[in-house]
Design a protein around this motif. Structure first.
Motif, PDB file in Angstrom:
ATOM      1  N   ARG A  14       9.969 154.295  76.348  1.00  0.00           N
ATOM      2  CA  ARG A  14       8.763 154.240  76.808  1.00  0.00           C
ATOM      3  C   ARG A  14       8.536 154.952  78.030  1.00  0.00           C
ATOM      4  N   ALA A  15       9.705 155.343  78.748  1.00  0.00           N
ATOM      5  CA  ALA A  15       9.535 155.933  80.059  1.00  0.00           C
ATOM      6  C   ALA A  15      10.943 156.489  80.475  1.00  0.00           C
ATOM      7  N   THR A  16      10.616 157.589  81.535  1.00  0.00           N
ATOM      8  CA  THR A  16      11.699 158.273  82.259  1.00  0.00           C
ATOM      9  C   THR A  16      11.801 157.642  83.708  1.00  0.00           C
ATOM     10  N   ASP A  17      12.998 158.065  84.079  1.00  0.00           N
ATOM     11  CA  ASP A  17      13.226 157.441  85.406  1.00  0.00           C
ATOM     12  C   ASP A  17      13.998 158.333  86.393  1.00  0.00           C
ATOM     13  N   HIS A  18      13.404 158.435  87.580  1.00  0.00           N
ATOM     14  CA  HIS A  18      13.859 159.751  88.400  1.00  0.00           C
ATOM     15  C   HIS A  18      14.376 158.949  89.910  1.00  0.00           C
ATOM     16  N   GLY A  19      15.509 159.302  90.260  1.00  0.00           N
ATOM     17  CA  GLY A  19      15.798 158.765  91.466  1.00  0.00           C
ATOM     18  C   GLY A  19      16.065 159.419  92.471  1.00  0.00           C
ATOM     19  N   HIS A  20      15.354 160.727  92.665  1.00  0.00           N
ATOM     20  CA  HIS A  20      15.476 161.719  93.608  1.00  0.00           C
ATOM     21  C   HIS A  20      15.532 161.136  95.134  1.00  0.00           C
ATOM     22  N   LEU A  21      16.198 161.800  95.947  1.00  0.00           N
ATOM     23  CA  LEU A  21      16.141 161.760  97.470  1.00  0.00           C
ATOM     24  C   LEU A  21      14.893 161.773  97.961  1.00  0.00           C
ATOM     25  N   SER A  22      14.083 162.740  97.610  1.00  0.00           N
ATOM     26  CA  SER A  22      12.718 163.108  98.118  1.00  0.00           C
ATOM     27  C   SER A  22      11.728 162.854  96.972  1.00  0.00           C
ATOM     28  N   ALA A  74      18.121 171.412  96.193  1.00  0.00           N
ATOM     29  CA  ALA A  74      16.757 170.598  96.828  1.00  0.00           C
ATOM     30  C   ALA A  74      15.515 171.104  95.897  1.00  0.00           C
ATOM     31  N   ALA A  75      15.328 172.656  96.228  1.00  0.00           N
ATOM     32  CA  ALA A  75      14.195 173.038  95.730  1.00  0.00           C
ATOM     33  C   ALA A  75      13.856 172.983  94.055  1.00  0.00           C
ATOM     34  N   PHE A  76      15.253 173.188  93.510  1.00  0.00           N
ATOM     35  CA  PHE A  76      15.399 173.110  92.214  1.00  0.00           C
ATOM     36  C   PHE A  76      14.974 171.548  91.423  1.00  0.00           C
ATOM     37  N   ALA A  77      15.329 170.516  92.295  1.00  0.00           N
ATOM     38  CA  ALA A  77      15.288 169.237  92.019  1.00  0.00           C
ATOM     39  C   ALA A  77      13.729 168.948  92.043  1.00  0.00           C
ATOM     40  N   GLY A  78      13.209 169.505  93.339  1.00  0.00           N
ATOM     41  CA  GLY A  78      11.680 169.286  93.280  1.00  0.00           C
ATOM     42  C   GLY A  78      10.853 169.822  92.164  1.00  0.00           C
ATOM     43  N   HIS A  79      11.304 171.140  91.708  1.00  0.00           N
ATOM     44  CA  HIS A  79      10.510 171.882  90.660  1.00  0.00           C
ATOM     45  C   HIS A  79      11.038 170.931  89.283  1.00  0.00           C
ATOM     46  N   MET A  80      12.060 170.476  89.058  1.00  0.00           N
ATOM     47  CA  MET A  80      12.261 169.708  87.900  1.00  0.00           C
ATOM     48  C   MET A  80      11.521 168.568  87.852  1.00  0.00           C
ATOM     49  N   LEU A  81      11.408 167.735  88.822  1.00  0.00           N
ATOM     50  CA  LEU A  81      10.477 166.646  89.182  1.00  0.00           C
ATOM     51  C   LEU A  81       8.994 166.884  88.817  1.00  0.00           C
ATOM     52  N   TYR A  82       8.449 168.108  88.894  1.00  0.00           N
ATOM     53  CA  TYR A  82       7.185 168.657  88.594  1.00  0.00           C
ATOM     54  C   TYR A  82       7.278 168.905  87.002  1.00  0.00           C
ATOM     55  N   GLN A  83       8.506 169.665  86.644  1.00  0.00           N
ATOM     56  CA  GLN A  83       8.640 169.766  85.052  1.00  0.00           C
ATOM     57  C   GLN A  83       8.689 168.557  84.517  1.00  0.00           C
TER      58      GLN A  83
END
Length: 468
Positions: free
Chosen positions: A244-252, A281-290
């Motif tokens: 039902r969901a995804t889960d994202h534990g990023h620092l930012s 860090a930039a790629f992690a933020g990009h993948m959060l958007y993706q």
């Protein structure tokens, strides 16, 4: 004489004129089913349905709330059985249990004390508080309970009145255990897609995980485009398994897209082991958007809980590995960080973003205003360090006037400690009953409305957020 273990029937309810109202509100919610859709219980428990091993392995070793408190008072991690990287066993279960019981007083005033008293009295049927003197007696009593068929993991789903529970599974998990379990418990235990390990390109072993991701998806992940395709394939496998969901534990919380060329450059370099911290860090933020792009496509609810500096103690990390409780919250910014994502998806039909935080300074300043304007945003229940009586009260006080009640996700817990799930839901329902009762006695809310809201916070909103 050891003090009798008798949790008070009015525990966590308000004092004064609101108490009777709170009792009635709690009575209307206490028997509602549990929706546990932000959980981390190991799927292996349900797949094997084997008896729990012993009190230490069940109640101490995997519970980071418990072990971090004991370590903070000088109890050695080895004495608590924290698993070492080298596989060496450090303490016998009964010794671990004795160390816990001898330090029971350390949990006074903490939510751990509340949860554990509930587990001991109402789940395990114990009548005596832990202590150095009672440790062996309690150990033997619990062992006898765990041998009974009704204490098997699957049986407890019914006893706990759990309607649906999610596990947290890596993008590289083959979901075989979920597939085997689905025949016996269809739609009862579902996976949650957690891609963290494959989006943080500077983590040890990342290229190997990407190879594994490609093999599972049957996609060539040597290119950035192939990587995105593989993630979509894996998400579809999770959807097919009931996720039902995804889960994202990023620092930012930053969700800032890169150009395809820049994302491809970072990805290709990372596969060769050539990546800077800034690029990672930039790629992690990009993948959060993706990930938001993909959730808008496949309908998986996107859960984001940033703001924890993991593995703060390098010595503990080196000896015992990750996720051993040495994680510390940091200040977290949401408003600017999520703006690119919300500009595109904040009003998108079918997209849902649930925001969790351990930085309560952002409750009224950022999270409540975001949830109070974007249809896609729901506020997750107080999480981790804040799922405590006072933490939950502060949350209600700081967000309700801006976001209302119906921009919440409802209480869905956040634990790998299986036996604590009923206690956590019960505490949340008691705190909400108290908060609502105070509004009733102040003539700011009718009691009928308060009961309706309490039911929504306990059950209806979680169903609407994740299952509608």
């Amino acid at each position: 004489m050891s003090k009798a273990l008798q949790p008070h029937p009015d525990r966590a309810l308000p004092a004064g004129p609101a108490r009777d109202v709170a009792r009635r509100i709690h009575a209307a919610t206490k028997d509602l089913p549990l929706l546990c859709l932000h959980g981390h219980v190991d799927i292996g428990l349900f797949a094997s349905d084997a008896p729990f091993g012993n009190p230490a392995e069940l109640l101490v070793v995997p519970d980071h709330y418990v072990t971090r408190m004991l370590v903070s008072q000088g109890v050695a991690p080895d004495a608590l059985g924290l698993p070492r990287r080298d596989g060496r066993r450090t303490a016998e279960p009964r010794e671990i249990w004795r160390a816990f019981c001898a330090n029971w007083h350390l949990f006074l005033g903490t939510p751990s004390r509340y949860w554990l008293e509930h587990e001991f009295a109402e789940v395990l049927g114990l009548t005596t508080h832990p202590s150095a003197e009672t440790a062996d007696e309690l150990y033997d009593q619990i062992m006898a309970r765990l041998a009974e068929p009704e204490f098997r993991p699957r049986a407890l789903l019914d006893r706990f009145n759990i309607e649906l529970i999610s596990t947290t599974d890596a993008a590289t998990d083959d979901l075989a255990q979920h597939a085997a379990l689905a025949a016996d418990l269809p739609g009862r235990v579902v996976p949650t897609f957690r891609p963290d390990a494959v989006v943080h390109v500077d983590r040890d072993g990342w290229p190997g995980l990407i190879e594994q991701l490609g093999a599972l998806a049957d996609v060539d992940t040597s290119t950035y485009d192939g990587y995105l395709e593989a993630l979509r394939h894996r998400r579809q496998a999770f959807v097919a398994a009931g996720a039902r969901a995804t889960d994202h534990g990023h620092l930012s919380a930053a969700a800032v897209p890169l150009t395809d060329a820049e994302a491809s450059r970072i990805y290709t370099g990372a596969l060769k082991g050539d990546v800077t911290a800034a690029d990672a860090a930039a790629f992690a933020g990009h993948m959060l958007y993706q990930s938001a792009v993909m959730s808008a496509e496949d309908g998986l609810v996107m859960q984001l809980h940033p703001g924890v500096l993991r593995d703060h103690d390098p010595a503990i990390f080196a000896t015992y590995g990750p996720d051993q409780g040495h994680d510390i919250p940091v200040a977290t910014e949401f408003t600017r960080s999520l703006r690119p994502l919300l500009e595109r998806f904040g009003h998108a039909e079918g997209f849902r973003l649930v925001l969790f935080t351990v930085d309560e300074t952002v409750y009224s300043r950022e999270l409540a205003p975001l949830a109070g304007v974007y249809p896609a945003v729901r506020l997750g229940a107080p999480w981790w360090f804040l799922d405590s009586p006072d933490g939950m009260r502060r949350f209600r006080e700081l967000v309700t006037e801006t976001a209302g009640f119906y921009n919440m996700s409802g209480f869905v817990d956040d634990t790998r400690a299986y036996l604590s799930i009923p206690a956590r839901h019960d505490l949340a329902r008691r705190i909400d009953a108290g908060y609502l009762a105070n509004l009733v006695v102040q003539h700011r809310l009718d009691e009928d409305n308060a009961v309706e809201v309490a039911r929504a916070l306990a059950y209806d909103l979680a169903k609407d957020t994740y299952l509608s």
